[in-house]
Design a protein around this motif. Structure first.
Motif, PDB file in Angstrom:
ATOM      1  N   LEU A  77       0.863  -1.170   0.000  1.00  0.00           N
ATOM      2  CA  LEU A  77       0.000   0.000   0.000  1.00  0.00           C
ATOM      3  C   LEU A  77       0.903   1.226   0.000  1.00  0.00           C
ATOM      4  CD1 LEU A  77      -2.689  -0.844   2.734  1.00  0.00           C
ATOM      5  CD2 LEU A  77      -3.001  -0.861   0.267  1.00  0.00           C
ATOM      6  N   GLU A  99      -2.291   5.723   1.044  1.00  0.00           N
ATOM      7  CA  GLU A  99      -3.373   4.774   1.312  1.00  0.00           C
ATOM      8  C   GLU A  99      -3.373   4.330   2.774  1.00  0.00           C
ATOM      9  OE1 GLU A  99      -3.767   2.520  -3.011  1.00  0.00           O
ATOM     10  OE2 GLU A  99      -2.098   1.991  -1.664  1.00  0.00           O
ATOM     11  N   ASN A 105      -4.452   7.250   5.035  1.00  0.00           N
ATOM     12  CA  ASN A 105      -5.903   7.419   4.944  1.00  0.00           C
ATOM     13  C   ASN A 105      -6.627   6.346   5.739  1.00  0.00           C
ATOM     14  OD1 ASN A 105      -5.707   9.695   3.346  1.00  0.00           O
ATOM     15  ND2 ASN A 105      -5.900   8.549   1.434  1.00  0.00           N
TER      16      ASN A 105
END
Length: 126
Positions: free
Chosen positions: A28, A32, A35
């Protein structure tokens, strides 16, 4: 904080299916993962610079696949270490961890149990 406290953090992580399932993906990006945790990616950068980089054995494990170079993507182990920091900082009231220096101190005491090979064992036990 002791190893018992570390085990509590790992149990909490294992019981939080949303977090524990996040280690199953290959890679990731920092954006990402930030978040996902509810932060801006600069927070992860600060944790890497102000916490992980202060603990040479963890820094070595953290950047192992990239020879000390910061990749654009985080593997499962890197996300695991950042999730531990996230949980430690999120529990600051209950656990007494209020700042990065205290997190560094905790991780230094427990670094032997937070290396990449220990992560692999933890992941297999899920």
């Amino acid at each position: 904080m002791s190893l018992t406290d570390l085990l509590d953090v790992l149990v909490d992580m294992k019981q939080d299916f949303e977090i524990s399932d996040a280690f199953l993906d290959n890679l990731l990006s920092r954006t990402e993962w930030a978040n996902f945790l509810g932060f801006h990616r600069s927070t992860l950068w600060r944790w890497e610079e102000q916490i992980i980089s202060k603990i040479p054995p963890l820094k070595s494990s953290y950047y192992e696949n990239h020879r000390g170079v910061r990749s654009n993507y985080l593997d499962g182990y890197q996300r695991f270490l950042l999730a531990i920091i996230y949980l430690l900082k999120g529990q600051s009231v209950e656990k007494g961890i209020k700042n990065n220096a205290q997190v560094v101190k905790f991780l230094k005491r427990n670094f032997m149990h937070l290396r990449r090979k220990e992560f692999e064992k933890w992941k297999e036990s899920q």
